[in-house]
Scaffold this active site. Structure first.
Site, PDB file in Angstrom:
ATOM      1  CG  ASP A  24      -0.317   2.212   7.881  1.00  0.00           C
ATOM      2  OD1 ASP A  24       0.188   2.090   9.023  1.00  0.00           O
ATOM      3  OD2 ASP A  24      -1.201   1.452   7.465  1.00  0.00           O
ATOM      4  CG  ASN A  73     -11.317  -3.642   3.509  1.00  0.00           C
ATOM      5  OD1 ASN A  73     -10.244  -3.949   4.040  1.00  0.00           O
ATOM      6  ND2 ASN A  73     -11.599  -2.399   3.136  1.00  0.00           N
ATOM      7  CG  HIS A 113      -7.224  -2.657   4.990  1.00  0.00           C
ATOM      8  ND1 HIS A 113      -8.266  -1.856   5.417  1.00  0.00           N
ATOM      9  CD2 HIS A 113      -6.528  -2.939   6.120  1.00  0.00           C
ATOM     10  CE1 HIS A 113      -8.182  -1.669   6.721  1.00  0.00           C
ATOM     11  NE2 HIS A 113      -7.145  -2.312   7.170  1.00  0.00           N
ATOM     12  CD  GLU A 130      -9.125   0.594   2.751  1.00  0.00           C
ATOM     13  OE1 GLU A 130      -9.493  -0.591   2.812  1.00  0.00           O
ATOM     14  OE2 GLU A 130      -9.128   1.354   3.746  1.00  0.00           O
TER      15      GLU A 130
HETATM   16  C1  F6R Z   1      -1.820  -0.864  10.575  1.00  0.00           C
HETATM   17  C2  F6R Z   1      -2.375  -1.201   9.272  1.00  0.00           C
HETATM   18  C3  F6R Z   1      -3.688  -1.905   9.080  1.00  0.00           C
HETATM   19  C4  F6R Z   1      -4.066  -2.884  10.179  1.00  0.00           C
HETATM   20  C5  F6R Z   1      -5.428  -3.522   9.895  1.00  0.00           C
HETATM   21  C6  F6R Z   1      -5.877  -4.439  11.032  1.00  0.00           C
HETATM   22  O1  F6R Z   1      -0.584  -0.194  10.467  1.00  0.00           O
HETATM   23  O2  F6R Z   1      -1.753  -0.878   8.319  1.00  0.00           O
HETATM   24  O3  F6R Z   1      -3.674  -2.553   7.837  1.00  0.00           O
HETATM   25  O4  F6R Z   1      -3.085  -3.865  10.283  1.00  0.00           O
HETATM   26  O5  F6R Z   1      -6.385  -2.531   9.714  1.00  0.00           O
HETATM   27  O6  F6R Z   1      -6.090  -3.677  12.175  1.00  0.00           O
HETATM   28  P1  F6R Z   1      -6.410  -4.331  13.592  1.00  0.00           P
HETATM   29  O7  F6R Z   1      -5.152  -5.029  14.026  1.00  0.00           O
HETATM   30  O8  F6R Z   1      -6.722  -3.188  14.505  1.00  0.00           O
HETATM   31  O9  F6R Z   1      -7.532  -5.282  13.390  1.00  0.00           O
END
Ligand code: F6R
Length: 242
Positions: free
Chosen positions: A67, A136, A138, A143
């Site tokens: 992303d 959550n 994701h 989401e």
């Molecule tokens: C990152 C992404 C997100 C993260 C998720 C966890 O490219 O797509 O889905 O993997 O938000 O983030 P952290 O590792 O910071 O807890």
């Protein structure tokens, strides 16, 4: 889903790095799907260390990131482009032209999404996709409620996701409102998936994920339908699992 329990974050990073290094050694032309966020940072550090010590080469590897924010210049320090350069790309022998992230500054964002899907297809698909998990549930920026059939698309970021990412910006209002993300179906097309979860704040979502019921309310639960997923989680992240 195969679950590997690690004792702590360092151990988790070691297991994840070993899997990626094995993949690259076995297939020097591997297509790696990469993630940003804090969870993979330890893994990236170990890949860099291994590259320096053992000369594992990424010269023929292609990378596609999950992303990118919409509307941030790619050299903005909080852009995922800049994040990946700083934490991995600049420190290994990956070729600039083999680095791929969605372009959040494209004039026609829908066209950019189609182009990104086509790119992944032209590369022959993703061999190994690294994922983190949001509190959550994701994956990528998909989401809760995102259809499992989704391809790369533009999303509006939820207030909680914007808050979680605010630390990378000067002020919370600077966090972009939109992003481009691989869709859930895009992620599911990967030949192998590695999901990392660390820390007690991931314990509730890991408990839900390990309960095995599949629902679009918990995007990561779709991974139960994939035949080659490894979850590496540390003790804190598993502390709510029975
Ligand atoms: C990152 C992404 C997100 C993260 C998720 C966890 O490219 O797509 O889905 O993997 O938000 O983030 P952290 O590792 O910071 O807890």
């Amino acid at each position: 889903i195969r679950l590997i329990r690690s004792k702590d974050y360092d151990h988790l990073s070691q297991i994840a790095a070993k899997k990626i290094i094995e993949q690259v050694k076995h297939n020097p032309h591997a297509v790696l799907g990469l993630a940003t966020g804090s969870t993979p940072l330890g893994t990236y550090r170990l890949l860099i260390e291994d590259h320096q010590k053992n000369e594992t080469s990424y010269y023929h590897v292609q990378t596609v990131n999950l992303d990118e924010y919409v509307g941030l210049p790619s050299d903005h320090p909080a852009s995922f482009h800049a994040f990946m350069k700083k934490n991995l790309f600049n420190l290994i022998d990956l070729k600039e032209e083999n680095i791929h992230l969605p372009n959040g500054n494209a004039k026609d964002l829908d066209h950019e999404c189609e182009k990104y899907e086509k790119l992944i297809e032209d590369l022959g698909g993703i061999d190994l996709q690294l994922l983190g998990i949001g509190r959550n549930g994701h994956i990528g920026f998909n989401e809760p409620g995102t259809p499992f059939s989704s391809k790369t698309h533009v999303v509006q970021l939820s207030p909680s996701t914007r808050r979680a990412n605010a630390c990378f910006f000067q002020s919370p209002s600077e966090v972009p409102e939109n992003a481009i993300t691989m869709g859930i179906n895009t992620i599911m097309q990967s030949r192998e998936i590695l999901l990392l979860a660390s820390g007690v704040e991931k314990a509730p979502v890991m408990r839900q994920l390990m309960e095995k019921s599949i629902s679009i309310d918990l995007p990561a639960s779709v991974l139960h339908r994939h035949s080659n997923v490894t979850v590496i989680a540390d003790e804190e992240a598993l502390s709510s699992c029975g």
